[in-house]
Scaffold this active site. Structure first.
Site, PDB file in Angstrom:
ATOM      1  N   GLY A 278       2.962  -1.289   4.231  1.00  0.00           N
ATOM      2  CA  GLY A 278       3.040   0.149   3.966  1.00  0.00           C
ATOM      3  C   GLY A 278       4.456   0.560   3.607  1.00  0.00           C
ATOM      4  O   GLY A 278       4.896   0.364   2.472  1.00  0.00           O
TER       5      GLY A 278
ATOM      6  N   GLU B  53      -5.446  -4.804  10.427  1.00  0.00           N
ATOM      7  CA  GLU B  53      -4.398  -3.816  10.681  1.00  0.00           C
ATOM      8  C   GLU B  53      -4.665  -3.113  12.005  1.00  0.00           C
ATOM      9  O   GLU B  53      -5.464  -2.166  12.061  1.00  0.00           O
ATOM     10  CB  GLU B  53      -4.371  -2.785   9.549  1.00  0.00           C
ATOM     11  CG  GLU B  53      -4.097  -3.371   8.181  1.00  0.00           C
ATOM     12  CD  GLU B  53      -3.418  -2.368   7.255  1.00  0.00           C
ATOM     13  OE1 GLU B  53      -2.393  -2.712   6.689  1.00  0.00           O
ATOM     14  OE2 GLU B  53      -3.896  -1.226   7.126  1.00  0.00           O
TER      15      GLU B  53
ATOM     16  N   HIS C  66      -9.357   1.561   4.838  1.00  0.00           N
ATOM     17  CA  HIS C  66      -8.091   1.654   5.581  1.00  0.00           C
ATOM     18  C   HIS C  66      -8.294   2.576   6.789  1.00  0.00           C
ATOM     19  O   HIS C  66      -9.034   3.549   6.722  1.00  0.00           O
ATOM     20  CB  HIS C  66      -6.992   2.198   4.662  1.00  0.00           C
ATOM     21  CG  HIS C  66      -5.637   2.059   5.261  1.00  0.00           C
ATOM     22  ND1 HIS C  66      -5.151   2.952   6.198  1.00  0.00           N
ATOM     23  CD2 HIS C  66      -4.677   1.122   5.097  1.00  0.00           C
ATOM     24  CE1 HIS C  66      -3.944   2.555   6.571  1.00  0.00           C
ATOM     25  NE2 HIS C  66      -3.631   1.448   5.926  1.00  0.00           N
TER      26      HIS C  66
ATOM     27  N   ASN D 102       0.879  -1.166   0.000  1.00  0.00           N
ATOM     28  CA  ASN D 102       0.000   0.000   0.000  1.00  0.00           C
ATOM     29  C   ASN D 102       0.914   1.213   0.000  1.00  0.00           C
ATOM     30  O   ASN D 102       1.523   1.527   1.015  1.00  0.00           O
ATOM     31  CB  ASN D 102      -0.891  -0.030   1.252  1.00  0.00           C
ATOM     32  CG  ASN D 102      -1.725   1.227   1.393  1.00  0.00           C
ATOM     33  OD1 ASN D 102      -1.791   2.048   0.477  1.00  0.00           O
ATOM     34  ND2 ASN D 102      -2.378   1.381   2.545  1.00  0.00           N
ATOM     35  N   TRP D 103       1.008   1.846  -1.168  1.00  0.00           N
ATOM     36  CA  TRP D 103       1.936   2.974  -1.289  1.00  0.00           C
ATOM     37  C   TRP D 103       1.429   4.214  -0.555  1.00  0.00           C
ATOM     38  O   TRP D 103       2.176   5.149  -0.351  1.00  0.00           O
ATOM     39  CB  TRP D 103       2.190   3.287  -2.766  1.00  0.00           C
ATOM     40  CG  TRP D 103       3.181   2.356  -3.425  1.00  0.00           C
ATOM     41  CD1 TRP D 103       3.833   1.298  -2.841  1.00  0.00           C
ATOM     42  CD2 TRP D 103       3.654   2.420  -4.780  1.00  0.00           C
ATOM     43  NE1 TRP D 103       4.670   0.702  -3.744  1.00  0.00           N
ATOM     44  CE2 TRP D 103       4.588   1.369  -4.949  1.00  0.00           C
ATOM     45  CE3 TRP D 103       3.376   3.257  -5.863  1.00  0.00           C
ATOM     46  CZ2 TRP D 103       5.238   1.137  -6.163  1.00  0.00           C
ATOM     47  CZ3 TRP D 103       4.016   3.022  -7.075  1.00  0.00           C
ATOM     48  CH2 TRP D 103       4.939   1.976  -7.217  1.00  0.00           C
ATOM     49  N   LYS D 104       0.126   4.242  -0.238  1.00  0.00           N
ATOM     50  CA  LYS D 104      -0.469   5.428   0.414  1.00  0.00           C
ATOM     51  C   LYS D 104      -0.186   6.666  -0.457  1.00  0.00           C
ATOM     52  O   LYS D 104      -0.199   6.552  -1.676  1.00  0.00           O
ATOM     53  CB  LYS D 104       0.052   5.569   1.843  1.00  0.00           C
ATOM     54  CG  LYS D 104      -0.122   4.276   2.645  1.00  0.00           C
ATOM     55  CD  LYS D 104       0.157   4.427   4.093  1.00  0.00           C
ATOM     56  CE  LYS D 104      -0.049   3.085   4.786  1.00  0.00           C
ATOM     57  NZ  LYS D 104       0.133   3.168   6.240  1.00  0.00           N
TER      58      LYS D 104
ATOM     59  N   GLY E 184       2.686   2.199  10.833  1.00  0.00           N
ATOM     60  CA  GLY E 184       3.646   3.297  10.722  1.00  0.00           C
ATOM     61  C   GLY E 184       4.363   3.618  12.024  1.00  0.00           C
ATOM     62  O   GLY E 184       4.992   4.658  12.158  1.00  0.00           O
TER      63      GLY E 184
ATOM     64  N   SER F  16       3.499  -2.290  10.244  1.00  0.00           N
ATOM     65  CA  SER F  16       4.955  -2.407  10.446  1.00  0.00           C
ATOM     66  C   SER F  16       5.485  -3.803  10.116  1.00  0.00           C
ATOM     67  O   SER F  16       6.393  -4.294  10.774  1.00  0.00           O
ATOM     68  CB  SER F  16       5.333  -2.005  11.874  1.00  0.00           C
ATOM     69  OG  SER F  16       4.963  -0.661  12.123  1.00  0.00           O
TER      70      SER F  16
ATOM     71  N   GLU G  60      -6.559   4.843   7.946  1.00  0.00           N
ATOM     72  CA  GLU G  60      -6.263   6.261   7.696  1.00  0.00           C
ATOM     73  C   GLU G  60      -7.467   6.953   7.073  1.00  0.00           C
ATOM     74  O   GLU G  60      -7.723   8.126   7.335  1.00  0.00           O
ATOM     75  CB  GLU G  60      -5.011   6.380   6.804  1.00  0.00           C
ATOM     76  CG  GLU G  60      -3.752   6.070   7.597  1.00  0.00           C
ATOM     77  CD  GLU G  60      -2.644   5.417   6.802  1.00  0.00           C
ATOM     78  OE1 GLU G  60      -2.655   5.480   5.560  1.00  0.00           O
ATOM     79  OE2 GLU G  60      -1.741   4.823   7.442  1.00  0.00           O
TER      80      GLU G  60
HETATM   81  P1  13P Z   1       3.172   0.245   7.651  1.00  0.00           P
HETATM   82  O1  13P Z   1       3.663  -1.044   7.067  1.00  0.00           O
HETATM   83  O2  13P Z   1       3.934   1.449   7.156  1.00  0.00           O
HETATM   84  O3  13P Z   1       3.068   0.191   9.144  1.00  0.00           O
HETATM   85  O4  13P Z   1       1.683   0.451   7.094  1.00  0.00           O
HETATM   86  C1  13P Z   1       0.794  -0.585   7.179  1.00  0.00           C
HETATM   87  C2  13P Z   1      -0.433  -0.228   6.437  1.00  0.00           C
HETATM   88  O5  13P Z   1      -1.162   0.649   6.831  1.00  0.00           O
HETATM   89  C3  13P Z   1      -0.704  -0.942   5.188  1.00  0.00           C
HETATM   90  O6  13P Z   1      -1.974  -0.642   4.720  1.00  0.00           O
END
Ligand code: 13P
Length: 251
Positions: free
Chosen positions: A231, A164, A94, A9-11, A170, A210, A96
């Site tokens: 992520g 998640e 997600h 997930n590049w966000k 993150g 993470s 976020e």
């Molecule tokens: P991280 O791997 O950066 O913690 O992010 C996880 C995530 O939100 C994947 O959708």
């Protein structure tokens, strides 16, 4: 019987140029993967990333999708727009989006059903906050999310679930193998109750938060963990190591 599935997930990261360069770097490193591989990217990058990934085993996914087919929804993306580029997976709900953009279980449900109706696979995210975990209500929260988010879904085996925990995203603070296994086993049990135990056995459930090259082996060894939603480690070569979690890796 469940094929492992590792997705990035590049966000809101990468550009067409850096994204294409990463896909070029990853391509030979992931080509022999035993799992399904996808990168979910910002909508504007989908055409260029689809091109960059052509002929590889990397599928390109989206990070969100609207439930209506078209109309006055400024800033939103429709199923047809994604399908035009051969998009296979769409991340829905997600944390976020739930935290910062007003996404609710009801909108997650509408988006999930729309992705399914369009013949694509939703990667539907659920998970508790740190407060909720510390207050011992993790299962209650997950139960509510799964009940509402999956309401009216006809074939739950077509949904990928990403567990998640919000506190692990993150933060560098991964759930332990035991925590992730225990919670994902609960999710599977709940899906069994909401649908049928046999269907629940077929549902791919990823862990996200993470997850990296160092901890992926231990997480993937858990019986109920079928993959990862990655992520920050999906923004670099490290993603290939995660995809090859079951192979010897020479640095
Ligand atoms: P991280 O791997 O950066 O913690 O992010 C996880 C995530 O939100 C994947 O959708």
């Amino acid at each position: 019987m469940r094929k492992p599935f590792i997705a990035g997930n590049w966000k809101m990261n990468m550009t067409a140029e850096s994204g294409a360069a990463l896909i070029k770097e990853l391509t030979p490193l992931v080509k022999d993967a035993d799992c399904d591989v996808a990168l979910c990217v910002p909508a504007i990058l989908i055409p260029a990333m689809t091109k960059a990934a052509e002929g590889t085993n990397i599928a390109i996914g989206a990070e969100n999708m609207h439930w209506e087919a078209k109309g006055a929804y400024t800033g939103e993306i429709s199923a047809d727009m994604l399908k035009e580029y051969g998009v296979k997976y769409v991340i829905i709900g997600h944390s976020e989006r739930r935290q910062y953009f007003g996404e609710t279980d009801e909108t997650v449900n509408k988006r999930t059903k729309a992705v399914l109706a369009a013949g694509m696979t939703p990667i539907m995210c659920v998970g508790e906050t740190l407060d909720e975990r510390e207050n011992g209500v993790t299962e209650k929260i997950l139960s509510r999310q799964l009940t509402v988010d999956l309401e009216g879904v006809e074939d739950v085996t077509k949904v990928v679930i990403a567990y998640e925990p919000v506190w692990a995203i993150g933060t560098g603070r991964t759930a332990t193998n035991e925590q992730a296994q225990e919670t994902i086993a609960y999710i599977r049990k709940k899906i069994g109750e909401l649908f049928c135990p046999k269907c629940a056995e077929k549902v791919i459930i990823q862990y996200g938060g993470s997850m990296n090259a160092a901890n992926c082996k231990g997480l993937m060894a858990q019986p109920d963990i079928d993959g990862g939603l990655i992520g920050s480690a999906s923004l670099k070569k490290e993603f290939a190591q995660i995809v090859n979690y079951n192979k010897y890796w020479e640095n």
